[in-house]
Design an enzyme around this catalytic site. Structure first.
Site, PDB file in Angstrom:
ATOM      1  N   GLY A 178       0.773  -1.238   0.000  1.00  0.00           N
ATOM      2  CA  GLY A 178       0.000   0.000   0.000  1.00  0.00           C
ATOM      3  C   GLY A 178       0.802   1.284   0.000  1.00  0.00           C
ATOM      4  O   GLY A 178       0.241   2.368  -0.138  1.00  0.00           O
ATOM      5  N   ASP A 179       2.129   1.186   0.159  1.00  0.00           N
ATOM      6  CA  ASP A 179       2.930   2.418   0.210  1.00  0.00           C
ATOM      7  C   ASP A 179       4.342   2.145  -0.301  1.00  0.00           C
ATOM      8  O   ASP A 179       5.329   2.518   0.329  1.00  0.00           O
ATOM      9  CB  ASP A 179       2.967   2.967   1.648  1.00  0.00           C
ATOM     10  N   PHE A 180       4.410   1.485  -1.459  1.00  0.00           N
ATOM     11  CA  PHE A 180       5.716   1.145  -2.044  1.00  0.00           C
ATOM     12  C   PHE A 180       6.264   2.416  -2.693  1.00  0.00           C
ATOM     13  O   PHE A 180       6.174   2.612  -3.902  1.00  0.00           O
ATOM     14  CB  PHE A 180       5.538   0.011  -3.070  1.00  0.00           C
ATOM     15  N   SER A 181       6.783   3.309  -1.848  1.00  0.00           N
ATOM     16  CA  SER A 181       7.101   4.661  -2.297  1.00  0.00           C
ATOM     17  C   SER A 181       8.590   4.951  -2.302  1.00  0.00           C
ATOM     18  O   SER A 181       9.397   4.177  -1.786  1.00  0.00           O
ATOM     19  CB  SER A 181       6.405   5.672  -1.377  1.00  0.00           C
TER      20      SER A 181
END
Length: 355
Positions: free
Chosen positions: A214-217
């Protein structure tokens, strides 16, 4: 700021006391690490080793089962060879401790965990070569494939119905669009939400379901030098895990890599090629990728504005992605779906052919 979202403000002396009491370690060096709404510290104890201490905000601390499932998921990724932190148990064998203190909002309880420290620098600080973008896409897909096999009695807690950051919940942004009143970008955001409703929702039944990081940033991927480039050395922050679809994670990865690249549109191809080397897309997923990437930009922009209202003192960190994203969102919207997809899918094919 609502007490519900109270961000922890532990002092270094409190951290030193906790490290001794919970882990029998004596910090010789402590400094803070960036965070969106929690509090993170780098700790090097006199006994040796390097650690990251994570103190959750008071609201997330009320859901220890969710934290437990996230911790379990990380251990499974680690066992499968992905570079992920592992949790260091307390001296009594617990994976987390609930600490009560007053950080200025009255006594609140905060969940504390100690992680192994992963060396490296965030991917945001190095040149994003096609090879590194390919690796990012491939790593994201490997992670999602492992998540797909997860088994845990409490896995249901990641079904976060109204979780604002889930790409299943883009229409919820309508309740926040007023934050862009007077901003010409508001029309683009409204149009993207409309596109999502008319072109993504009808095809969603064909998306393959899974659990998303959900937050592969750009702030949650670590890299280290290797040869004349870089290799991925860490994946951080599992706080946004939620049930979603494979295609969501790919859209998220592309969007965040775009915010760090001088030619954002060129990013999609190599990331897509890396992803498809592990998980080829089906027709419906391919057809919705463009709108999903734009939808993630909209989430980032609108929710950052909302967070700044709650935490004005943290504006600089909260707005990092959003400031850069404004230009890219406009550019993608003006180029249009057909043009952007052409660039992405043609360059993905070229990258794949060269492998």
């Amino acid at each position: 700021m609502s007490v519900k979202h109270a961000q922890p403000h532990f002092s270094q002396s409190q951290v030193t006391e906790m490290m001794k009491r919970l882990f029998n370690l004596t910090p010789s060096e402590i400094h803070s690490l960036p965070s969106y709404e929690d509090q993170n510290f780098y700790v090097a104890p006199a006994e040796g080793g390097e650690y990251a201490l994570k103190i959750m905000n008071s609201e997330d601390s009320e859901n220890p089962t969710l934290i437990e499932v996230q911790t379990y998921a990380m251990s499974v990724l680690h066992q499968n060879g992905l570079p992920v932190q592992t949790v260091v148990p307390t001296t009594s064998g617990q994976l987390m401790s609930l600490e009560e203190t007053d950080c200025g909002y009255g006594p609140q309880r905060y969940l504390v965990r100690l992680f192994t420290y992963l060396p490296g620098t965030t991917i945001s600080k190095v040149p994003l070569t096609p090879q590194l973008l390919y690796e990012a896409g491939k790593t994201a897909a490997r992670m999602e494939k492992i998540f797909h096999q997860l088994e845990h009695p409490d896995l249901g807690v990641v079904q976060r119905e109204n979780f604002m950051w889930s790409l299943s919940n883009v229409p919820l942004l309508e309740g926040y669009v007023h934050l862009l009143d007077g901003d010409p970008l508001q029309e683009v955001v409204k149009s993207v939400i409309h596109q999502y409703k008319t072109s993504v929702i009808p095809k969603r039944s064909n998306f393959r379901k899974c659990i998303n990081h959900g937050d592969f940033s750009d702030q949650n991927i670590l890299v280290q030098p290797e040869g004349d480039g870089h290799k991925i050395s860490g994946i951080l922050d599992f706080g946004d895990m939620n049930t979603g679809c494979f295609i969501h994670e790919l859209a998220i990865a592309i969007m965040y890599m775009m915010t760090e690249h001088p030619e954002p549109v060129d990013v999609g191809g190599p990331v897509l090629a890396g992803w498809e080397s592990v998980l080829p897309l089906n027709k419906a997923e391919k057809d919705c990728l463009y709108v999903l990437v734009l939808s993630r930009f909209c989430q980032s922009l609108v929710l950052a504005r909302h967070s700044v209202m709650l935490h004005p003192e943290n504006e600089e960190y909260l707005m990092i992605t959003s400031r850069r994203g404004v230009h890219t969102l406009r550019q993608l919207w003006e180029l249009g779906k057909e043009q952007v997809e052409k660039v992405w899918f043609q360059s993905a094919a070229q990258v794949s052919d060269s492998k």
